[in-house]
Scaffold this active site. Structure first.
Site, mmCIF file in Angstrom:
data_model
loop_
_atom_site.group_PDB
_atom_site.id
_atom_site.type_symbol
_atom_site.label_atom_id
_atom_site.label_comp_id
_atom_site.label_asym_id
_atom_site.label_seq_id
_atom_site.Cartn_x
_atom_site.Cartn_y
_atom_site.Cartn_z
ATOM 1 N N GLY A 157 68.017 21.200 51.377
ATOM 2 C CA GLY A 157 69.182 21.887 50.828
ATOM 3 C C GLY A 157 68.782 23.191 50.182
ATOM 4 O O GLY A 157 67.784 23.814 50.569
ATOM 5 N N GLU B 276 68.736 34.628 51.215
ATOM 6 C CA GLU B 276 69.234 33.835 52.336
ATOM 7 C C GLU B 276 70.757 33.917 52.333
ATOM 8 O O GLU B 276 71.395 33.617 51.329
ATOM 9 C CB GLU B 276 68.795 32.384 52.163
ATOM 10 N N GLU C 297 62.709 20.623 51.568
ATOM 11 C CA GLU C 297 62.944 21.507 52.717
ATOM 12 C C GLU C 297 64.065 22.441 52.295
ATOM 13 O O GLU C 297 65.230 22.059 52.330
ATOM 14 C CB GLU C 297 63.406 20.687 53.933
ATOM 15 N N CYS D 43 68.510 26.576 58.286
ATOM 16 C CA CYS D 43 67.455 26.938 57.338
ATOM 17 C C CYS D 43 66.431 27.846 58.006
ATOM 18 O O CYS D 43 65.898 28.754 57.392
ATOM 19 C CB CYS D 43 66.786 25.692 56.780
ATOM 20 N N LYS E 82 71.941 10.029 51.169
ATOM 21 C CA LYS E 82 73.101 10.689 50.542
ATOM 22 C C LYS E 82 73.424 11.928 51.372
ATOM 23 O O LYS E 82 72.761 12.963 51.250
ATOM 24 C CB LYS E 82 72.757 11.041 49.088
ATOM 25 N N GLY F 260 67.087 22.060 44.890
ATOM 26 C CA GLY F 260 65.704 21.598 45.072
ATOM 27 C C GLY F 260 64.926 21.597 43.755
ATOM 28 O O GLY F 260 64.160 20.673 43.475
#
Ligand code: NAP
Ligand code: MG
Length: 478
Positions: free
Chosen positions: A227, A380, A249, A283, A175, A232
Site C-alpha cells: 500500500g 508517486e 511493498e 506500484c 484484510k 506502511g
C-alpha cells in the site's frame, strides 16, 4: 462455474460472518453502488487471530508440505475454472479493462501453481561444525500472518503473499482494501471448496480501522503490507511494538532510461503501456521516461502519437485505460495534473465516446521537459500521468533515475552490452529490466523495493524465505 459467497459477510473459521456496519462498494466505471461489505471490528479481528492461532497449532502444523502443495494445486485449478467470474468481478470492482482483469486471474492461478510446486522444495541445511556436533537448520513458518493489501491488484497481491505464506505452513488473515474486496472474498470461498481446513485463511473486510486493529494485534507473527508509504510507516510502527517482522511493498516512481542507441520501436509500447496500465494505478508503473538528448525529440514525438491513440472507457468497454478507483483518487490525480500547468503537455488520450455517468475517468497525460525537482518528477501520482526528461550521458541518467526516495523498478534501453551491465549495477531499484519492462509480470521473479518503496521480497522462491524463519539445531552427540 460460480463462486458463491454471501453479500455483506467476511470469513472466520470457515464461517461467513457479518457486522452491523456496512460499507458500499462502488463500480468505478459508473459510480454506482454494486454491493456492500461488512466492516470487521476489533472483536472480529480478535476472533480471526485466535482462530488462525488455534488452527496453526491444532491442524495446520500436522499437514505435510506435500498436502499443502496438493491443496494449492486444487485451488489453482478452481481459479482457472472460475476464470470468467473472477475476471468480471475484478473488472467491475477495480474498474480495470476486462483484459487486464483476465490477466490478473491467470496470474493468481499461476501463483497457486508456482507455490504448490515450491511447498515441498523448501528445506534447511546441515552445517559442518566442531567435532562431535551435528548442526542443522529447520525452516519454520512464522505462524499467524497478516496480509493487508490495496485495491489496485487484489488478485495478484493475494497470489504472491497469501500463496507463499500458505505454502510455507503459516495460517493467514487477509484484510483487503475497502474499495475492492470482492475477489478476495471469492478467493476465500474457493479455499473452502479446495478443501483447506477451516481457519487456515480468514478474511476481515473493512476500512483502515480494521487494518490497524489487525496490524496491532499481539498474536500476529508477521505482517505483509502492500500500500501507501504513509500507511506502511504506521504498519512498521505496529510491528515494532510487537517486535515482529514485516514486509512492506510500497509505491514507486520507476524510470525507463532510453539511450540514443536503443531500438526505439521495440521500446515504444513498453514506454507507454507501463505508464497507463491499470490507469497508472500500479506500484511498478513507469511514470518517468528518461531519454538521452540525441533522441529526445524523436521519442517525445513517438510517445505523443501513441498517447493520442489511447482510448478511455469503462472496464467492460475493455479499452486501453479504465477509470480511476474512486472519487478520492480522481481528486488526487487531478490535483497533480493541475500542478503540471506550468509544464508542457504534449498529448493526452481521448474518450471513445462521451461518458454520461458518475465514473471516475481521467485522460492519460504526457508532460515533457520536466525538471528533476518538480512535484510531478518526485511524487508517486498513481494515475495515468507520465513525464519525459532528457539526460546527457550515463552518469546524468543514473543521477536522475536514483534521484527520488523510491527504488522499486527500473529499465534500461540500449544495445550496448557494457552499458547494460553497468546500469544494472548502478540503479537503486528492487528490479532492473534490460530492453523490456516488467518481463510479463514474472510470478517467479523476486519483487520489492528499496528506500521509500519498502523492504522485504515477495514473489518467486525468495518469498518462501520471507515467510519462514530459521531454527538452528546444534546436536552434541559425543
Ligand atoms: P493504503 O491506503 O495504504 O491502503 C492499503 C491497505 O491498508 C488497505 O487495505 C487499507 O484499508 C489499509 N489501511 C489503511 N490505513 C491503515 C492503517 N492505519 N493500519 C492498517 N491498515 C490500513 O494504500 P492504497 O491507497 O490502498 O494503495 C495505493 C498505494 O499503494 C500507492 O501508494 C501504491 O504505490 C501502493 N502500492 C504498492 C504496491 C507494491 O507492490 N509495492 C502494490 C500496490 C499498491 P482501506 O482500503 O480499507 O482503507
Ligand atoms: Mg470498488
Amino acid at each position: 462455474m460460480t463462486v458463491d459467497f454471501p453479500n455483506k459477510h467476511f470469513l472466520i473459521n470457515g464461517e461467513w460472518v457479518c457486522s452491523n456496519t456496512e460499507i458500499d462498494l462502488i463500480d468505478p466505471s459508473t459510480g454506482d453502488v454494486i454491493a456492500q461489505v461488512s466492516e470487521a471490528n476489533n472483536e472480529h479481528v480478535n476472533d480471526a487471530v485466535g482462530v488462525a492461532k488455534d488452527t496453526l497449532e491444532n491442524t495446520w502444523k500436522n499437514i505435510t508440505a506435500r498436502e499443502r502443495s496438493t491443496l494449492l494445486s486444487t485451488l489453482g485449478r478452481l481459479i482457472e475454472e472460475n476464470y470468467d467470474v473472477l475476471a468480471s468481478l475484478e473488472a467491475t470492482d477495480v474498474g480495470k479493462p476486462l483484459r487486464q482483469a483476465q490477466a490478473d486471474v491467470k496470474a493468481l492461478a499461476r501463483y497457486m501453481e508456482f507455490y504448490a510446486g515450491a511447498a515441498d522444495k523448501l528445506h534447511g541445511d546441515t552445517i559442518p561444525y566442531l567435532k562431535d556436533y551435528t548442526v542443522y537448520t529447520l525452516r519454520e513458518p512464522h505462524g499467524v500472518c497478516a496480509h493487508i493489501i490495496p485495491w489496485n491488484y487484489p488478485m495478484q497481491i493475494i497470489g504472491r503473499s497469501v500463496g507463499a505464506a500458505l505454502a510455507t505452513g503459516n495460517t493467514c488473515i487477509l484484510k483487503p482494501a475497502e474499495e475492492a474486496c470482492l475477489t478476495a472474498l471469492a478467493f476465500g470461498a474457493l479455499t473452502k471448496k479446495a478443501g483447506f481446513p477451516d481457519g487456515v485463511l480468514n478474511i476481515v473486510t473493512g476500512s483502515g480501522k480494521t487494518g490497524a486493529s489487525l496490524s496491532q494485534h499481539s498474536d500476529i507473527d508477521h505482517i505483509s503490507f502492500t500500500g501507501s508509504v504513509s500507511t506502511g510507516i504506521k504498519i512498521q510502527q505496529s510491528a515494532a511494538q510487537n517486535v515482529i517482522p514485516v514486509t512492506l511493498e510500497l509505491g514507486g516512481k520507476s524510470p525507463q532510461i532510453v539511450f540514443a542507441d536503443a531500438d526505439l520501436d521495440a521500446a515504444l509500447p513498453f514506454l507507454v503501456n507501463a505508464g497507463v496500465q491499470n490507469a497508472g494505478q500500479t506500484c511498478s508503473a513507469s511514470s518517468r521516461i528518461l531519454v538521452q538528448k540525441e533522441v529526445y525529440p524523436k521519442v517525445v514525438s513517438m510517445m505523443a502519437k501513441q498517447y493520442e491513440m489511447l482510448l478511455v472507457g469503462s472496464a467492460m468497454d475493455d479499452l486501453d485505460v479504465g477509470p480511476l478507483i474512486s472519487k478520492k483518487q480522481h481528486e488526487i490525480v487531478s490535483n497533480y495534473i493541475q500542478q503540471g500547468k506550468d509544464l508542457e503537455l504534449v498529448a493526452t488520450g481521448k474518450y471513445k465516446e462521451e461518458i454520461n455517468n458518475g465514473g471516475f475517468y481521467c485522460l492519460p497525460h504526457l508532460f515533457v521537459d520536466v525538471p528533476a525537482d518538480h512535484s510531478l518528477a518526485q511524487n508517486e501520482i498513481f494515475g495515468p500521468v507520465q513525464i519525459i526528461m532528457s539526460f546527457d550521458d550515463e552518469d546524468h541518467a543514473v543521477e536522475i533515475a536514483n534521484g527520488t526516495g523510491f527504488g522499486l523498478v527500473a529499465s534500461v534501453w540500449t544495445q550496448d552490452g557494457s552499458k547494460q551491465m553497468r546500469m544494472a549495477k548502478r540503479l537503486k531499484s528492487g528490479q532492473v529490466f534490460i530492453n523490456n519492462y516488467g518481463a510479463g509480470g514474472g510470478v517467479e521473479l523476486p519483487f520489492g523495493g528499496r528506500g521509500l518503496s519498502g523492504h522485504g521480497r515477495e514473489k518467486g522462491f525468495e518469498a518462501m524465505f520471507g515467510f519462514t524463519t530459521i531454527k538452528t539445531v546444534a546436536h552434541y552427540h559425543g
